[in-house]
Scaffold this active site. Structure first.
Site, mmCIF file in Angstrom:
data_model
loop_
_atom_site.group_PDB
_atom_site.id
_atom_site.type_symbol
_atom_site.label_atom_id
_atom_site.label_comp_id
_atom_site.label_asym_id
_atom_site.label_seq_id
_atom_site.Cartn_x
_atom_site.Cartn_y
_atom_site.Cartn_z
ATOM 1 N N SER A 117 0.693 -1.317 0.130
ATOM 2 C CA SER A 117 0.024 0.003 -0.257
ATOM 3 C C SER A 117 0.958 1.339 -0.060
ATOM 4 O O SER A 117 0.339 2.300 -0.620
ATOM 5 C CB SER A 117 -0.770 0.151 1.240
ATOM 6 O OG SER A 117 -0.245 -0.181 2.471
ATOM 7 N N GLY A 173 5.557 -7.741 12.313
ATOM 8 C CA GLY A 173 4.501 -8.443 12.089
ATOM 9 C C GLY A 173 3.461 -8.439 13.199
ATOM 10 O O GLY A 173 3.781 -8.246 14.412
ATOM 11 N N ASP A 208 -3.717 0.874 9.292
ATOM 12 C CA ASP A 208 -3.819 -0.685 8.621
ATOM 13 C C ASP A 208 -2.642 -1.496 9.474
ATOM 14 O O ASP A 208 -1.986 -1.985 8.985
ATOM 15 C CB ASP A 208 -3.356 -0.413 7.109
ATOM 16 C CG ASP A 208 -3.861 -1.956 6.457
ATOM 17 O OD1 ASP A 208 -4.504 -2.824 6.843
ATOM 18 O OD2 ASP A 208 -3.172 -2.184 5.312
ATOM 19 N N HIS A 259 -4.552 -5.602 14.523
ATOM 20 C CA HIS A 259 -5.999 -5.771 14.566
ATOM 21 C C HIS A 259 -6.612 -6.194 15.876
ATOM 22 O O HIS A 259 -7.929 -6.373 15.862
ATOM 23 C CB HIS A 259 -6.444 -6.783 13.463
ATOM 24 C CG HIS A 259 -6.387 -6.294 12.160
ATOM 25 N ND1 HIS A 259 -5.513 -5.433 11.607
ATOM 26 C CD2 HIS A 259 -6.871 -6.492 10.782
ATOM 27 C CE1 HIS A 259 -5.586 -5.111 10.305
ATOM 28 N NE2 HIS A 259 -6.527 -5.723 9.919
HETATM 29 N N1 SAH Z 1 -0.503 -1.848 4.565
HETATM 30 C C1 SAH Z 1 0.193 -3.430 4.359
HETATM 31 C C2 SAH Z 1 -0.367 -4.607 5.331
HETATM 32 C C3 SAH Z 1 -0.013 -4.008 6.584
HETATM 33 S S1 SAH Z 1 -0.144 -5.592 7.704
HETATM 34 C C4 SAH Z 1 -0.293 -3.844 2.797
HETATM 35 O O1 SAH Z 1 -0.842 -3.240 2.238
HETATM 36 O O2 SAH Z 1 0.155 -4.786 2.484
HETATM 37 C C5 SAH Z 1 0.060 -4.877 9.358
HETATM 38 C C6 SAH Z 1 1.400 -4.315 9.985
HETATM 39 O O3 SAH Z 1 1.065 -3.624 11.063
HETATM 40 C C7 SAH Z 1 2.410 -5.098 10.160
HETATM 41 O O4 SAH Z 1 3.447 -5.484 9.382
HETATM 42 C C8 SAH Z 1 2.854 -5.237 11.559
HETATM 43 O O5 SAH Z 1 4.060 -5.522 11.816
HETATM 44 C C9 SAH Z 1 2.200 -3.828 11.703
HETATM 45 N N2 SAH Z 1 1.857 -3.423 12.936
HETATM 46 C C10 SAH Z 1 0.957 -4.161 13.982
HETATM 47 N N3 SAH Z 1 0.821 -3.669 15.066
HETATM 48 C C11 SAH Z 1 1.662 -2.523 15.103
HETATM 49 C C12 SAH Z 1 1.940 -1.521 16.170
HETATM 50 N N4 SAH Z 1 1.544 -1.529 17.254
HETATM 51 N N5 SAH Z 1 3.009 -0.334 15.801
HETATM 52 C C13 SAH Z 1 3.673 -0.651 14.708
HETATM 53 N N6 SAH Z 1 3.308 -1.404 13.755
HETATM 54 C C14 SAH Z 1 2.473 -2.524 13.757
HETATM 55 MG MG MG Z 2 -5.158 -4.575 6.025
#
Ligand code: SAH
Ligand code: MG
Length: 216
Positions: A52, A75, A141, A144
């Site tokens: 993204s 991750g 993003d 979750h």
């Molecule tokens: N935007 C990406 C997908 C993101 S997946 C795409 O388009 O493919 C979610 C990401 O959020 C992961 O890489 C994970 O390491 C990160 N993440 C999850 N919790 C987080 C936090 N508290 N702080 C920073 N990064 C975080």
């Molecule tokens: Mg997503």
């Protein structure tokens, strides 16, 4: 109609590892181009391997602003070994943990967009805690769980400038459609309920909201 990304940008997007389908990517790009007109930086929480980020970087280039992208690169819960969204290629064999930073850097290099992106490597709430300037666009993003999604909202939504956009991914109103939980949906409801944001569009699980009010 919005200007679609150039074919080479779309090709780089399609080639990148990640979790964004094309229709949502086009809606994200369109929102980023629109928000870029405010002349303020665009920020993403959840870089992963940069899929993204390519779209935000392309919009940032067009607007003459920077795309900022936040991730600790270790991750999310569901991306760890043994879980559904795990990709063994993302593990750093030397330390035995996920590290998506090298892949992210290759993604941006191949797309020719390094110049337009600032990578912020660390936990989202820690970076938000030292952040103090307005953003034209925030794309949530990241993690979750309710803990992560709520912290991302509370940490970053207040920095969206009036007229700027807040974009939330993985919003699943129906529990049967959820893949990673409904925390992003709860954050989306909270944003609308705050009175500070108004919905602009919905594409798949992507929701685009505009900042139209003060209090969050
Ligand atoms: N935007 C990406 C997908 C993101 S997946 C795409 O388009 O493919 C979610 C990401 O959020 C992961 O890489 C994970 O390491 C990160 N993440 C999850 N919790 C987080 C936090 N508290 N702080 C920073 N990064 C975080
Ligand atoms: Mg997503």
């Amino acid at each position: 109609m919005p200007a679609a990304p150039q074919p080479e940008i779309l090709a780089a997007f399609e080639a990148a590892k990640g979790f964004m389908p094309l229709d949502e990517g086009l809606a994200l790009h369109d929102a980023a181009v629109t928000a870029g007109r405010l002349g303020l930086p665009l920020l993403e929480v959840g870089t992963y391997c940069g899929r993204s980020t390519i779209l935000l970087a392309d919009a940032a280039r067009a607007a003459g602003v920077s795309a900022l992208t936040v991730d600790h690169h270790r991750g999310s819960e569901e991306q760890q070994p043994g879980w559904d969204y795990h990709d063994p290629e993302t593990v750093d064999p030397e330390v035995g943990l996920m590290d998506t930073l090298p892949t992210f850097r290759r993604t941006l290099f191949k797309a020719g967009l390094e110049e337009h992106v600032v990578a912020l490597v660390g936990r989202s709430p820690r970076i938000a805690a030292v952040w103090n300037s307005p953003l034209g666009f925030v794309f949530v993003d990241g993690g979750h769980t309710d803990e992560h999604a709520t912290a991302d909202y509370e940490g970053w939504a207040p920095h969206v400038a009036e007229g700027g956009l807040l974009v939330i991914h993985d919003v699943f109103p129906h529990p049967e459609d959820e893949f990673t939980g409904q925390a992003p949906y709860r954050v989306y409801l909270r944003a609308l309920g705050s009175g500070a944001f108004t919905e602009v569009s919905a594409t798949g699980s992507l929701r685009v909201l505009r900042r139209t009010g003060a209090g969050i």
